[in-house]
Design a protein around this motif. Structure first.
Motif, PDB file in Angstrom:
ATOM      1  N   SER A  10     -39.290 -21.542   0.268  1.00  0.00           N
ATOM      2  CA  SER A  10     -39.562 -21.441   1.717  1.00  0.00           C
ATOM      3  C   SER A  10     -39.113 -20.107   2.304  1.00  0.00           C
ATOM      4  CB  SER A  10     -38.899 -22.594   2.480  1.00  0.00           C
ATOM      5  OG  SER A  10     -37.564 -22.301   2.779  1.00  0.00           O
ATOM      6  N   GLY A  11     -38.402 -19.290   1.527  1.00  0.00           N
ATOM      7  CA  GLY A  11     -37.967 -17.996   2.051  1.00  0.00           C
ATOM      8  C   GLY A  11     -36.676 -17.527   1.398  1.00  0.00           C
ATOM      9  N   SER A 104     -37.703 -22.768  13.797  1.00  0.00           N
ATOM     10  CA  SER A 104     -38.668 -23.228  12.780  1.00  0.00           C
ATOM     11  C   SER A 104     -39.866 -23.930  13.391  1.00  0.00           C
ATOM     12  CB  SER A 104     -37.989 -24.189  11.799  1.00  0.00           C
ATOM     13  OG  SER A 104     -36.901 -23.567  11.194  1.00  0.00           O
ATOM     14  N   GLY A 109     -43.076 -21.488  14.200  1.00  0.00           N
ATOM     15  CA  GLY A 109     -42.062 -20.858  13.348  1.00  0.00           C
ATOM     16  C   GLY A 109     -41.816 -19.401  13.641  1.00  0.00           C
ATOM     17  N   SER A 111     -38.917 -16.074  13.022  1.00  0.00           N
ATOM     18  CA  SER A 111     -37.833 -15.663  12.119  1.00  0.00           C
ATOM     19  C   SER A 111     -36.500 -15.901  12.817  1.00  0.00           C
ATOM     20  CB  SER A 111     -37.940 -14.178  11.785  1.00  0.00           C
ATOM     21  OG  SER A 111     -39.133 -13.937  11.123  1.00  0.00           O
ATOM     22  N   GLY A 129     -30.955 -23.729   4.482  1.00  0.00           N
ATOM     23  CA  GLY A 129     -32.221 -23.925   5.165  1.00  0.00           C
ATOM     24  C   GLY A 129     -32.471 -25.282   5.769  1.00  0.00           C
ATOM     25  N   ARG A 146     -36.141 -24.515   6.196  1.00  0.00           N
ATOM     26  CA  ARG A 146     -36.610 -23.137   6.324  1.00  0.00           C
ATOM     27  C   ARG A 146     -35.403 -22.213   6.295  1.00  0.00           C
ATOM     28  NH1 ARG A 146     -38.881 -20.366  10.450  1.00  0.00           N
ATOM     29  NH2 ARG A 146     -40.764 -19.242   9.883  1.00  0.00           N
ATOM     30  N   GLN A 147     -35.481 -21.139   5.530  1.00  0.00           N
ATOM     31  CA  GLN A 147     -34.277 -20.315   5.326  1.00  0.00           C
ATOM     32  C   GLN A 147     -34.090 -19.281   6.441  1.00  0.00           C
ATOM     33  OE1 GLN A 147     -32.178 -21.008   2.889  1.00  0.00           O
ATOM     34  NE2 GLN A 147     -33.524 -22.517   1.924  1.00  0.00           N
TER      35      GLN A 147
END
Ligand code: NAD
Length: 344
Positions: A10-11, A104, A109, A111, A129, A146-147
């Motif tokens: 996911s990142g 997120s 979403g 950053s 995350g 999500r990271q």
């Protein structure tokens, strides 16, 4: 500055260790930033914040809910946030969870990154995350993985943390040692006084070890299909205790770890001597002391555990200090144990 990377589907995240809040600007990838923080952090540190709009939320677990999320969405609209906005959470686990969840989901979403200010958020809540909020009494029921782009851990910020919050965060460091690293456990045992005096070098080294353990687990199993579940050691009982008793997260998890170990002793999986070692360590760290447990309330809360399915529950056991693993146990067995558990 030393960095630990967490690379997942996911990142990717950079965990920046030992950096200081006033140097934060060099890690922020753009100029369109909105800060999310809580009232306590604002009071202590707003003079050192970079010059961006600030959204303040209240404090405590009770505000980690969709009402607070809605308030933050509204303030983002007022700030004209768009898809280029970067959300910067500065705070403990509650701020990280709220800021990460908002980032997120807002505009599908944005950053985001964190300055993790509590010990618990530096070693656990900011990493990996998981971004979620409580709903209708269920802990972290609504969430997403999500990271964060980065997590900055400034050890100086721990100075303003209350002693009780500091020790509560330390419980998660003990958790990592018990499930993954017996040398780290020994190091904690040998340095109780330094830990209680918040010795900076030692704490930074234990924070680093903890982050390395979590990072390696999250990279192998971001979605918690297997290995990542061992991070829930102590949490099956602990989350239920946290819900029923007026305790900090780490205090409840400490009792949860002791109960999990006693359950393992009862099943013949781990020696009583190992259980005593962990209990003694938690006692010396003022993390385990006599609490008259509301066993019925705890049982009812355990029945709402997300890791329960049908009449079984995924439970993190240890067979020795340094080796945790996931086991499937029946609810009946857990109930029997809980009914017979010592009142202290
Ligand atoms: N997302 C995850 O993976 C994850 C993992 C573990 C825990 N959590 C969540 O984290 C939360 C607990 O985190 P927490 O213990 O940081 O709680 P918290 O965010 O409520 O912080 C505890 C208190 O300390 C204050 N504080 C924080 N940093 C401070 C500082 N440097 N100086 C002075 N005061 C400070 C806060 O304002 C708050 O009053 C829980 O909601 C838990 O569910 C999430």
């Amino acid at each position: 500055m030393p960095e630990i990377k967490i690379n997942t589907a996911s990142g990717n995240s950079r965990i920046i260790l030992g950096e200081h809040l006033p140097d934060l600007l060099e890690y922020i990838p753009c100029e369109n930033v909105v800060i999310v923080t809580d009232e306590n952090i604002y009071k202590h540190y707003s003079s050192q914040f970079p010059p961006f709009p600030v959204i303040r939320i209240g404090t405590g677990e009770k505000i980690k809910n969709l009402d607070t999320v809605r308030d933050v969405y509204n303030q983002l609209i007022t700030e004209n946030a768009d898809r280029s906005t970067f959300i910067l959470g500065i705070g403990g686990g509650v701020v990280c969870d709220i800021a990460g969840f908002v980032a997120s989901t807002f505009l599908r979403g944005l950053s985001f990154g964190y300055v993790a200010t509590s010990l618990l958020s530096q070693v656990d809540a900011s990493l990996g995350g998981k971004n979620g909020v409580n709903f209708n009494g269920f802990k972290n029921l609504i969430g997403i993985i999500r990271q964060p782009a980065f997590v900055l851990c400034d050890p100086n910020m721990l100075d303003t943390l209350s002693y009780r919050e500091y020790l509560s965060g330390f419980a998660e460091i003990v958790k990592y040692a018990v499930i993954r690293d017996k040398e780290m456990f020994q190091q904690i045992e040998d340095n109780i006084d330094k830990i209680k005096k918040r010795d900076k070098d030692l704490i930074l080294s234990l924070i680093t070890d903890s982050i390395n353990i979590k990072a390696s687990i999250v990279e192998k199993d971001e979605g918690e299909q297997g290995l990542r579940r061992i991070l829930n050691y102590g949490h099956t009982f602990g989350h239920a205790i946290e819900k029923v008793h007026d305790l900090k997260h780490g205090e409840a998890i400490s009792i949860g770890m002791v109960m999990a170990n006693r359950f393992c002793v009862g099943r013949g999986i781990v020696d009583q001597a190992e259980e005593h070692r962990v209990t003694n360590l938690l006692e010396k760290l003022d993390l385990y002391e006599g609490v008259v447990l509301d066993r019925n309330g705890i049982w009812e809360a355990m029945l709402l555990d997300k890791k329960k399915y049908r009449d079984k529950l995924l439970f993190v056991a240890i067979d020795q200090i340094g080796n945790g693993y996931v086991d499937e146990v029946s609810l009946e067995e857990l109930h029997l144990f809980l009914r017979g558990v010592d009142k202290d």
